[in-house]
Write a protein that holds these residues in place. Sequence first.
Motif, short mmCIF file in Angstrom:
data_model
loop_
_atom_site.label_atom_id
_atom_site.label_comp_id
_atom_site.label_asym_id
_atom_site.label_seq_id
_atom_site.Cartn_x
_atom_site.Cartn_y
_atom_site.Cartn_z
N GLU A 141 54.68 -55.09 68.33
CA GLU A 141 55.08 -54.20 67.25
C GLU A 141 55.49 -55.01 66.03
OE1 GLU A 141 58.49 -50.85 66.27
OE2 GLU A 141 58.14 -51.46 68.33
N LYS A 142 54.78 -54.83 64.92
CA LYS A 142 55.12 -55.57 63.70
C LYS A 142 56.15 -54.83 62.87
CE LYS A 142 52.03 -57.47 61.18
NZ LYS A 142 50.83 -57.61 60.35
N GLY A 143 56.38 -53.56 63.13
CA GLY A 143 57.46 -52.82 62.48
C GLY A 143 57.39 -52.77 60.97
N GLY A 144 56.20 -52.53 60.41
CA GLY A 144 56.08 -52.42 58.96
C GLY A 144 56.13 -53.73 58.22
N VAL A 145 55.90 -54.83 58.92
CA VAL A 145 55.92 -56.15 58.31
C VAL A 145 54.55 -56.49 57.74
CG1 VAL A 145 56.20 -58.62 58.75
CG2 VAL A 145 57.78 -56.98 59.78
N GLN A 182 52.42 -72.28 51.93
CA GLN A 182 53.41 -71.28 52.31
C GLN A 182 52.75 -69.93 52.54
OE1 GLN A 182 55.76 -71.72 48.71
NE2 GLN A 182 54.96 -69.79 47.89
N MET A 183 53.44 -69.08 53.29
CA MET A 183 52.95 -67.73 53.57
C MET A 183 54.13 -66.77 53.47
SD MET A 183 50.83 -66.41 56.91
CE MET A 183 52.09 -66.93 58.08
N LEU A 184 53.96 -65.71 52.70
CA LEU A 184 55.03 -64.76 52.45
C LEU A 184 55.00 -63.64 53.50
CD1 LEU A 184 57.32 -63.95 50.46
CD2 LEU A 184 55.62 -62.56 49.26
N VAL A 185 56.19 -63.30 54.00
CA VAL A 185 56.36 -62.20 54.96
C VAL A 185 57.29 -61.18 54.30
CG1 VAL A 185 57.08 -61.58 57.28
CG2 VAL A 185 56.16 -63.86 56.85
N GLU A 186 56.90 -59.91 54.34
CA GLU A 186 57.64 -58.87 53.61
C GLU A 186 57.84 -57.65 54.50
OE1 GLU A 186 56.68 -57.55 49.28
OE2 GLU A 186 55.66 -56.13 50.61
N CYS A 187 59.02 -57.02 54.33
CA CYS A 187 59.30 -55.78 55.07
C CYS A 187 60.35 -54.99 54.30
CB CYS A 187 59.82 -56.12 56.47
SG CYS A 187 60.03 -54.67 57.54
N GLU A 188 60.22 -53.67 54.30
CA GLU A 188 61.20 -52.84 53.60
C GLU A 188 62.54 -52.82 54.31
OE1 GLU A 188 59.93 -48.92 52.76
OE2 GLU A 188 58.23 -49.53 51.49
N SER A 189 62.53 -53.03 55.63
CA SER A 189 63.75 -52.94 56.43
C SER A 189 64.20 -54.33 56.87
CB SER A 189 63.49 -52.06 57.66
OG SER A 189 64.50 -52.24 58.63
N ARG A 190 65.45 -54.68 56.57
CA ARG A 190 65.97 -55.97 57.00
C ARG A 190 66.05 -56.07 58.52
NH1 ARG A 190 69.10 -59.54 54.03
NH2 ARG A 190 69.73 -57.92 52.57
N PRO A 191 66.57 -55.04 59.24
CA PRO A 191 66.60 -55.14 60.71
C PRO A 191 65.20 -55.29 61.30
CG PRO A 191 68.08 -53.40 59.97
CD PRO A 191 67.30 -53.84 58.77
N ALA A 192 64.21 -54.57 60.73
CA ALA A 192 62.85 -54.68 61.26
C ALA A 192 62.30 -56.08 61.06
CB ALA A 192 61.95 -53.64 60.59
N LEU A 193 62.59 -56.68 59.89
CA LEU A 193 62.14 -58.05 59.63
C LEU A 193 62.79 -59.01 60.61
CD1 LEU A 193 60.62 -60.13 57.92
CD2 LEU A 193 62.60 -60.20 56.38
N GLN A 194 64.07 -58.82 60.87
CA GLN A 194 64.76 -59.70 61.82
C GLN A 194 64.20 -59.55 63.24
OE1 GLN A 194 67.39 -62.08 61.65
NE2 GLN A 194 66.68 -62.09 59.52
N ARG A 195 63.89 -58.33 63.65
CA ARG A 195 63.30 -58.14 64.99
C ARG A 195 61.94 -58.82 65.08
NH1 ARG A 195 65.49 -52.87 64.31
NH2 ARG A 195 63.48 -52.08 63.59
N PHE A 196 61.17 -58.70 64.01
CA PHE A 196 59.85 -59.34 64.00
C PHE A 196 59.97 -60.85 64.08
CE2 PHE A 196 56.80 -61.54 61.23
CZ PHE A 196 55.64 -61.36 61.97
#
Length: 681
Positions: free
Chosen positions: A613-617, A637-651
């Motif tokens: 599950e990438k969770g919107g990442v 470098q490679m940019l990783v983006e997510c609207e949700s901070r918790p979802a980014l941390q889980r990913f």
Amino acid sequence: MSESYLVHVAVEAPQHSALSGPLTYRATHPWPAGSVVQVPLGRRVVCGIVWGAAPEAAAEEGAGLALRDVHSGLAGLPPLSDAWRALVQFAAGYYQRGLGEVALAALPPELRKLDDKQLALRLRRAQSMSLVPQGGEPELPPLTPEQQAALDGVDHGGVSLLHGSTGSGKTEVYLRLVARTLAAGRQALVLVPEINLTPQLEERFSARFPGRRIVSLHSGLTPAQRLKHWLAAHLGWADIVLGTRMAVLTPLPRLGLVVVDEEHDPSYKSQEGARYSARDLAVYRGKLEQAAVVLGSATPSLESWYHAQRGRYRRLAMPTRIGGAALPTVRLIDMNHVPREVARTSALSPALLAALGSRLERGEQALVLLNRRGYAPVLHCPDCGWKSGCAHCSAWRVFHRIDRTLRCHHCGACERVPRACPDCGNLDIQPLGRGTERLEEQLAAALPGARIARIDADTTRHKGSLEAQLSSVHAGEVDVLVGTQMLAKGHDFRRVTLVAALNPDAALFSSDFRAGERLFALLMQAAGRAGREAAHSAGSEMLVQTWHPAHPLYQALRAHDYAAFAARTLEEREMAGLPPYAHLALVRAEARTQEAAQAWLLAASEQAERLPEKGGVTLYPPVPSAIARVADVERAQMLVECESRPALQRFLAQWVPGLHALRAEHKGVLRWAVDVDPLAI
């Protein structure tokens, strides 16, 4: 047979080892959690911190395992607290670093070398540290209504954003808050962004708190000083700790207040190792230890402003300068109206020279800022087009005229200036662009008789040199002070009535989305150095030489309207899906070739696609870094983006552990790292 115990110990393991959590060791002594011990790791004996003891049942199960033994420990050192270990655990998890790496980096290096006998000696020295000499009761200046309201409004269990204009008396509010904290029997931690701001802060705190122990913690201390100050803080002997970002992880058993001065400053974000934000860790620490947190700035970071607008932080406003001093008038000098020949040959417009001349006639001081040190950014040959590029980096070597060298400010490569163009032999190689050295020379020629001083990283290398130069400025021995952005932060120049900013336009069109925010903060802070004394404030000015005077950033600057600038910039960020409306991480790779670095990042991206599950990442394609090569190492470098901070941390928690295995398939990769909440892209 002696009784044995199993203990979990955090050690600083190499990142490529993929050992992120504590390791299990056998001990004959039930070391409490937080104890500092010596343990074997591979062929070495290293320092570690006991993170917890295994229950008796687990110890019995581990009796037949080939576990290694704890060698020794510092029994005379009180264990590091549960709250401190919780802070380190959070930092390691959030910033995707090894637990031991973060924990051990927070300890003074000298502590790792001590045994109990040596520690006892150091403890005696720390305990005998002099108190601030007793004196008469210091006379407190009266508080303005705004200062009193801010003092009363500080959220004792939460975070307060103290938005005070330059010269509004934020430091006095900090001093009163510290006094209140000490009266309650607790300790105070005060953070500043740079080492050069600590001497004047130490002076003010020492004058205000006679009979109290005040220690500083920053990288400018000797190893012995850092250990002594750290012990005084950890054992509760120090009442006040002043420091730079590294001090945020100092153990303090009675912490009651954390102040982050100039909280917007990018220096609070580490650019090496764990790449943590001291400001953000201060906020988390306050929550952990029920301590008040005060973030102070005339130009808050947009993230902090955003949180205050939404009620997460309490906003305290202090828009008025002390004593009724007026903010300087901001005047834009349109370089489009300066004759082309003048603009080509000099960094100083006629209007600026006239303003400097009038200040000199009145016996006032001026500050001229150019955020580029050296004599010129590059040497070039007008015949063949050769430029002084660095052989090891994707950058120019800067011409320093004083010692006739070309220096790379990225890898440190240095060589003498060639007598002729290396490509065509032309003897007439010329400087291109301007740095602070060349500006100092031009000012001396344009203002004969003026006392001109330059303060930048080149003139302040030696210990005590910055303090000596600042003292001469305060004593009135300097008419015009030339320097880089280090002069715009926090210095109280009482006699400066004119500040000039040269060549700030480059940040207006940078690919880095934070460049405009940093420029606005720099110019607002620089303007705040002028007219701080009420008697001289009426005619104080800031002059900005620009080719784009109609730009909205400069219009907000003219009105000293941070709120308008923030509202406009946040609206742009929201439309673009950028922080604080989205959350970012940057994965960096370094290799001998750009192809190898990008291949590793592509493999990492493919691995991410296979996660359950990438969770919107969103992962963007790999690209070369802004400076693609440093010291013969290619960077991507490679940019990783997510609207949700918790979802980014889980990913990240799912993804990062698996990246270690990619090193085996990509031998050309030298290093890789994850930068959570990057400041620059």
